[in-house]
Scaffold this active site. Structure first.
Site, PDB file in Angstrom:
ATOM      1  N   SER A  37      11.363 -11.811  17.244  1.00 36.25           N
ATOM      2  CA  SER A  37      10.232 -10.922  17.522  1.00 36.25           C
ATOM      3  C   SER A  37       9.272 -10.987  16.342  1.00 36.25           C
ATOM      4  CB  SER A  37      10.708  -9.494  17.774  1.00 36.25           C
ATOM      5  OG  SER A  37      11.304  -8.946  16.623  1.00 36.25           O
TER       6      SER A  37
ATOM      7  N   GLY B 213       3.781 -11.565  18.910  1.00 35.70           N
ATOM      8  CA  GLY B 213       4.588 -11.807  20.101  1.00 35.70           C
ATOM      9  C   GLY B 213       6.021 -12.172  19.797  1.00 35.70           C
TER      10      GLY B 213
ATOM     11  N   GLY C  28      11.144  -3.633  19.217  1.00 34.96           N
ATOM     12  CA  GLY C  28      12.095  -4.745  19.232  1.00 34.96           C
ATOM     13  C   GLY C  28      13.250  -4.461  20.179  1.00 34.96           C
ATOM     14  N   ASP C  29      13.623  -3.203  20.287  1.00 35.97           N
ATOM     15  CA  ASP C  29      14.726  -2.823  21.177  1.00 35.97           C
ATOM     16  C   ASP C  29      14.279  -2.948  22.641  1.00 35.97           C
ATOM     17  OD1 ASP C  29      15.863  -2.156  18.734  1.00 35.97           O
ATOM     18  OD2 ASP C  29      15.189  -0.082  18.878  1.00 35.97           O
TER      19      ASP C  29
ATOM     20  N   GLY D 132       6.205  -9.024  15.966  1.00 33.82           N
ATOM     21  CA  GLY D 132       5.195  -7.959  15.985  1.00 33.82           C
ATOM     22  C   GLY D 132       4.035  -8.334  16.885  1.00 33.82           C
TER      23      GLY D 132
HETATM   24  N1  LIG Z   1       0.944  -4.598  17.362  1.00 36.67           N
HETATM   25  C1  LIG Z   1       1.566  -5.118  18.429  1.00 36.67           C
HETATM   26  N2  LIG Z   1       0.852  -5.568  19.482  1.00 36.67           N
HETATM   27  C2  LIG Z   1       1.454  -6.092  20.576  1.00 36.67           C
HETATM   28  N3  LIG Z   1       2.797  -6.221  20.708  1.00 36.67           N
HETATM   29  C3  LIG Z   1       3.548  -5.810  19.684  1.00 36.67           C
HETATM   30  C4  LIG Z   1       2.996  -5.244  18.490  1.00 36.67           C
HETATM   31  N4  LIG Z   1       3.994  -4.915  17.660  1.00 36.67           N
HETATM   32  C5  LIG Z   1       5.137  -5.260  18.309  1.00 36.67           C
HETATM   33  N5  LIG Z   1       4.865  -5.803  19.513  1.00 36.67           N
HETATM   34  C6  LIG Z   1       5.833  -6.274  20.524  1.00 36.67           C
HETATM   35  O1  LIG Z   1       7.094  -5.699  20.236  1.00 36.67           O
HETATM   36  C7  LIG Z   1       8.030  -6.725  19.880  1.00 36.67           C
HETATM   37  C8  LIG Z   1       8.940  -6.254  18.770  1.00 36.67           C
HETATM   38  O2  LIG Z   1       8.199  -5.992  17.595  1.00 36.67           O
HETATM   39  P1  LIG Z   1       8.775  -6.263  16.125  1.00 36.67           P
HETATM   40  O3  LIG Z   1       8.796  -7.710  15.855  1.00 36.67           O
HETATM   41  O4  LIG Z   1       7.985  -5.376  15.230  1.00 36.67           O
HETATM   42  O5  LIG Z   1      10.281  -5.771  16.331  1.00 36.67           O
HETATM   43  P2  LIG Z   1      11.318  -5.077  15.355  1.00 36.67           P
HETATM   44  O6  LIG Z   1      10.908  -5.232  13.930  1.00 36.67           O
HETATM   45  O7  LIG Z   1      12.651  -5.558  15.757  1.00 36.67           O
HETATM   46  O8  LIG Z   1      11.130  -3.563  15.818  1.00 36.67           O
HETATM   47  P3  LIG Z   1      12.167  -2.326  15.795  1.00 36.67           P
HETATM   48  O9  LIG Z   1      13.231  -2.668  14.789  1.00 36.67           O
HETATM   49  O10 LIG Z   1      11.355  -1.116  15.395  1.00 36.67           O
HETATM   50  O11 LIG Z   1      12.681  -2.195  17.187  1.00 36.67           O
HETATM   51  C9  LIG Z   1       7.189  -7.946  19.530  1.00 36.67           C
HETATM   52  O12 LIG Z   1       7.914  -9.140  19.731  1.00 36.67           O
HETATM   53  C10 LIG Z   1       6.023  -7.775  20.467  1.00 36.67           C
HETATM   54  O13 LIG Z   1       6.384  -8.246  21.747  1.00 36.67           O
HETATM   55  O1  LIG Z   2      18.838   1.442  10.213  1.00 40.63           O
HETATM   56  P1  LIG Z   2      18.862   0.494  11.405  1.00 40.63           P
HETATM   57  O2  LIG Z   2      20.122   0.629  12.187  1.00 40.63           O
HETATM   58  O3  LIG Z   2      18.510  -0.920  11.051  1.00 40.63           O
HETATM   59  O4  LIG Z   2      17.667   0.942  12.365  1.00 40.63           O
HETATM   60  C1  LIG Z   2      17.673   2.227  12.933  1.00 40.63           C
HETATM   61  C2  LIG Z   2      16.323   2.470  13.574  1.00 40.63           C
HETATM   62  O5  LIG Z   2      15.260   2.400  12.625  1.00 40.63           O
HETATM   63  O6  LIG Z   2      16.095   1.503  14.577  1.00 40.63           O
HETATM   64  C3  LIG Z   2      15.519   2.082  15.733  1.00 40.63           C
HETATM   65  C4  LIG Z   2      14.257   1.366  16.079  1.00 40.63           C
HETATM   66  O7  LIG Z   2      14.518   0.013  16.306  1.00 40.63           O
HETATM   67  C5  LIG Z   2      15.346   3.560  15.432  1.00 40.63           C
HETATM   68  O8  LIG Z   2      15.631   4.334  16.565  1.00 40.63           O
HETATM   69  C6  LIG Z   2      16.286   3.838  14.291  1.00 40.63           C
HETATM   70  O9  LIG Z   2      15.883   4.904  13.459  1.00 40.63           O
END
Ligand SMILES: Nc1ncnc2c1ncn2[C@@H]1O[C@H](COP(=O)(O)OP(=O)(O)OP(=O)(O)O)[C@@H](O)[C@H]1O
Ligand SMILES: O=P(O)(O)OC[C@@]1(O)O[C@H](CO)[C@@H](O)[C@@H]1O
Length: 312
Positions: A220, A225, A251-252, A222
């Site tokens: 992922s 994409g 991301g979830d 952000g």
């Molecule tokens: N600013 C944005 N605009 C459009 N899509 C976004 C944006 N930010 C995140 N996304 C979408 O959400 C997905 C997950 O984002 P990101 O890569 O930030 O995941 P993450 O860091 O695992 O998030 P989290 O741990 O909070 O669940 C991206 O692959 C994209 O599809």
């Molecule tokens: O501390 P971890 O386990 O890496 O992440 C936990 C967390 O940040 O991830 C979720 C968003 O992806 C939130 O609901 C939660 O607070």
């Protein structure tokens, strides 16, 4: 059926502020409480998408009771394993434009016996499941190879395992051959020990994770994409969001959409991107419901431009 395992769940408190300034008293405009933890969010998103899922979580103390109540109120199927330590509380400070600063507690220590009970419940729930997703950080007391143990235990029964974690837990999991890993850009860079600035770097790093044991790698990125590297090759895609509200849990939602759509090929990647973008348009870690999901904004690139520099 998709089983999620969140060894370090949380109560997620989100406060909206105009601007975050260090060393100041900041008055929040609003506050809300959501059930949290990565696997918990995957099950929440699957439920909203009407895909059967059960969330396995250790819960402890009044915070654990509250977490369980919130999950049940949302209609989740939860297997809560009582533990002595208190479930953690994580804080998100949300600024306009979707900028989120997170403060995550380490979480309560799990004893050997408590972890064994969680493993027993996971094994019981996994019978007949299509996927088990082990998601999030590990609380104190949990060995780094816990997701690897999960893979080794479930693979002989034909149950596929997805891992969304970071650092040593992700590295240890690779050796056990998970069917899918979902690192974000930072987690991928950390896993291979070098920065990923261009799409070509992402693909090279994802191939490294495959060489170390992962079957498919969904990265992922952000606002840039996501990229899928698997037996079929490399595909990328994105889904632009004009006014992002909160990226927490996006991301979830992405992982949930990918699993819900079969976890393979352009259709699953497109669904993942649609769910991820929908989560970003919602406040805090709210998971998208069916009407929130817009598939028309998704762009899939079967031959991505590997020279592309990543924006975020
Ligand atoms: N600013 C944005 N605009 C459009 N899509 C976004 C944006 N930010 C995140 N996304 C979408 O959400 C997905 C997950 O984002 P990101 O890569 O930030 O995941 P993450 O860091 O695992 O998030 P989290 O741990 O909070 O669940 C991206 O692959 C994209 O599809
Ligand atoms: O501390 P971890 O386990 O890496 O992440 C936990 C967390 O940040 O991830 C979720 C968003 O992806 C939130 O609901 C939660 O607070």
């Amino acid at each position: 059926m998709i089983v999620t395992v969140t060894l370090n769940p949380s109560l997620d408190r989100t406060m909206e502020v105009d601007v975050l300034a260090r060393g100041q008293v900041i008055r929040a405009r609003s506050a809300r409480l959501d059930p949290g933890g990565k696997g918990v969010n995957v099950t929440r998103a699957l439920l909203a998408g009407r895909v059967p899922s059960v969330a396995v979580v250790p819960v402890g103390g009044p915070e654990g009771d509250r977490l369980r109540q919130l999950l049940l109120a949302e209609g989740l199927t939860v297997r809560a394993v009582p533990v002595a330590g208190h479930t953690r509380s994580n804080v998100t400070v949300a600024e306009p434009g979707g900028v989120a600063t997170k403060l995550n507690e380490p979480g309560a220590r799990l004893s050997h016996g408590e972890l064994a009970e969680v493993a027993r419940v996971v094994a019981a729930e996994s019978a007949g499941a299509g996927w088990v997703a082990g998601c999030g950080s590990l609380p104190p007391g949990v060995p780094d190879d816990i997701y690897a143990q999960l893979c080794r235990r479930l693979a002989p029964a034909g149950i596929r395992v997805a891992v969304d974690s970071s650092g040593p837990a992700l590295l240890a999991a690779l050796a056990a051959g998970p069917d899918l890993v979902k690192p974000n850009r930072e987690e991928l860079a950390e896993a291979v020990g070098s920065p990923v600035g261009r799409l070509a770097d992402v693909v090279a790093a994802a191939r490294q994770l495959r060489a170390r044991g992962a079957r498919s790698v969904l990265v992922s990125l952000g606002a840039d994409g996501a990229v899928l590297v698997d037996d079929d090759g490399v595909i990328a895609g994105d889904a632009p969001v004009e006014n992002p509200k909160s990226t927490v849990g996006a991301g979830d939602a992405l992982l949930a959409g990918f699993l819900a759509a079969g976890a393979r090929g352009p259709r699953a990647l497109a669904e993942a991107l649609a769910w991820g973008a929908a989560a970003v348009r919602l406040p805090a870690s709210r998971m998208p419901r069916r009407p929130d999901i817009r598939r028309d904004i998704v762009r899939i690139h079967a031959r991505p431009d590997l020279d592309q520099r990543l924006m975020t």
